[in-house]
Design an enzyme around this catalytic site. Structure first.
Site, PDB file in Angstrom:
ATOM      1  N   GLU A 122      -7.305   0.504   4.180  1.00  0.00           N
ATOM      2  CA  GLU A 122      -6.214   1.097   4.962  1.00  0.00           C
ATOM      3  C   GLU A 122      -6.254   0.701   6.437  1.00  0.00           C
ATOM      4  O   GLU A 122      -5.758   1.426   7.298  1.00  0.00           O
ATOM      5  CB  GLU A 122      -6.189   2.621   4.789  1.00  0.00           C
ATOM      6  CG  GLU A 122      -5.914   3.048   3.357  1.00  0.00           C
ATOM      7  CD  GLU A 122      -5.616   4.535   3.197  1.00  0.00           C
ATOM      8  OE1 GLU A 122      -5.739   5.294   4.187  1.00  0.00           O
ATOM      9  OE2 GLU A 122      -5.247   4.941   2.077  1.00  0.00           O
ATOM     10  N   GLU A 222      -6.328   4.220  -5.056  1.00  0.00           N
ATOM     11  CA  GLU A 222      -6.389   5.656  -4.747  1.00  0.00           C
ATOM     12  C   GLU A 222      -5.080   6.310  -5.147  1.00  0.00           C
ATOM     13  O   GLU A 222      -4.003   5.840  -4.782  1.00  0.00           O
ATOM     14  CB  GLU A 222      -6.608   5.920  -3.245  1.00  0.00           C
ATOM     15  CG  GLU A 222      -7.974   5.609  -2.708  1.00  0.00           C
ATOM     16  CD  GLU A 222      -8.111   6.000  -1.235  1.00  0.00           C
ATOM     17  OE1 GLU A 222      -7.390   6.932  -0.792  1.00  0.00           O
ATOM     18  OE2 GLU A 222      -8.911   5.377  -0.534  1.00  0.00           O
TER      19      GLU A 222
END
Length: 289
Positions: A122, A222
């Site tokens: 991320e 995720e």
């Protein structure tokens, strides 16, 4: 979407129902903040393996933090678990330590325990780096492991919103696989809309990836639903909704995409996405698929 050479070989030797990786994100810290020992990694891996889905895959966030690979890899080998390895890309000192820890683990244990390697997590979503700089780190890690005879794929994990941003095309080009993080909860989706919201994010990412670099796999690295925490618009955190999301999304995704559920344990975070509590007991019913 085509299989890579590595994944084709895996699919050829596994039963059809096991043709996709299915796993959990597992952190290196215990509830009190201490680092997991090898025995504690083994306990976590065996707990996951004991689920009815017989899950033997995990995603780890880092390589050097908490001596993650030093202790987790022997535990993985002992329990028949395989690892989607994380290499933190920020900052340069940390990145160097992460590469060294990965190199050490491969030298000590070979590479059969590796599913794939994610460089960064991320970073694009947070704005911590540029697409071009991150792409170079992906090439760098791939070059290091290829020189060691490791053939597993090297990619990056980021939010689906980062992947559909045209500014990040250099990272798509650099990756062997694309790791997508998608949370309908953070998109203000009611639980009744969560299934479609999730799969819409997968479709949008696949479309972008195929437009930039056709044929690359999109993995879900995720997703999950919190058992507690604040509401986001129509999204309500609760044990009931977390179980509903598991039954709808996990049960379908296990048969159609590589997926790593978030998370094995989350302790006192808010919102908390943990599936098992600090005593190792499942917070909601994981049977049914």
């Amino acid at each position: 979407m085509r299989f890579s050479t590595t994944l084709t070989a895996i699919a050829a030797i596994l039963p059809f129902t096991n043709a996709y990786w299915k796993g959990f994100n597992v952190g290196a810290n215990n509830a009190d903040g201490s680092c997991k020992t090898q025995a504690q990694w083994e306990t976590a891996f065996n707990k996951i393996k004991g689920l009815p889905q017989h899950i033997t895959s995990v995603r780890l966030y880092a390589s050097s933090d908490c001596n993650t690979l030093e202790y987790a890899v022997p535990a993985a080998i002992a329990t028949g678990t395989q690892i989607l390895v994380g290499v933190w890309a920020e900052d340069s000192t940390h990145y160097t330590a992460e590469k060294a820890a990965l190199e050490s683990a491969i030298n000590a244990h070979g590479s059969d325990w590796i599913i794939a390697i994610s460089v960064g997590s991320e970073d694009l979503y947070r704005g911590d780096t540029s697409a071009s700089a991150l792409a170079q780190q992906i090439y760098d890690v791939r070059g290091m492991v290829r020189a060691m005879g490791v053939t597993q794929e090297v990619g990056h994990v980021d939010t689906w919103t980062a992947w559909v941003d045209d500014a990040n095309e250099a990272v798509i080009t650099a990756c062997d696989f694309i790791g997508l993080d998608g949370y309908p909860y953070f998109q203000n989706a009611a639980i009744g809309d969560a299934y479609n919201t999730f799969w819409d994010s997968v479709t949008a990412t696949r479309n972008q990836v195929n437009a930039v670099s056709p044929g690359k796999w999109v993995w879900v690295t995720e997703t999950g639903w919190p058992v507690s925490g604040p509401n986001y618009g129509d999204a309500v955190a609760s044990v009931k909704n977390a179980q509903t999301y598991w039954r709808s999304v996990a049960c379908s995704a296990f048969e159609s995409i590589h997926i790593f559920w978030y998370a094995y344990q989350d302790y006192s975070a808010s919102p908390s996405f943990g599936v098992f509590d600090s005593n190792g007991n499942a917070i909601y019913d994981l049977y049914g698929c």
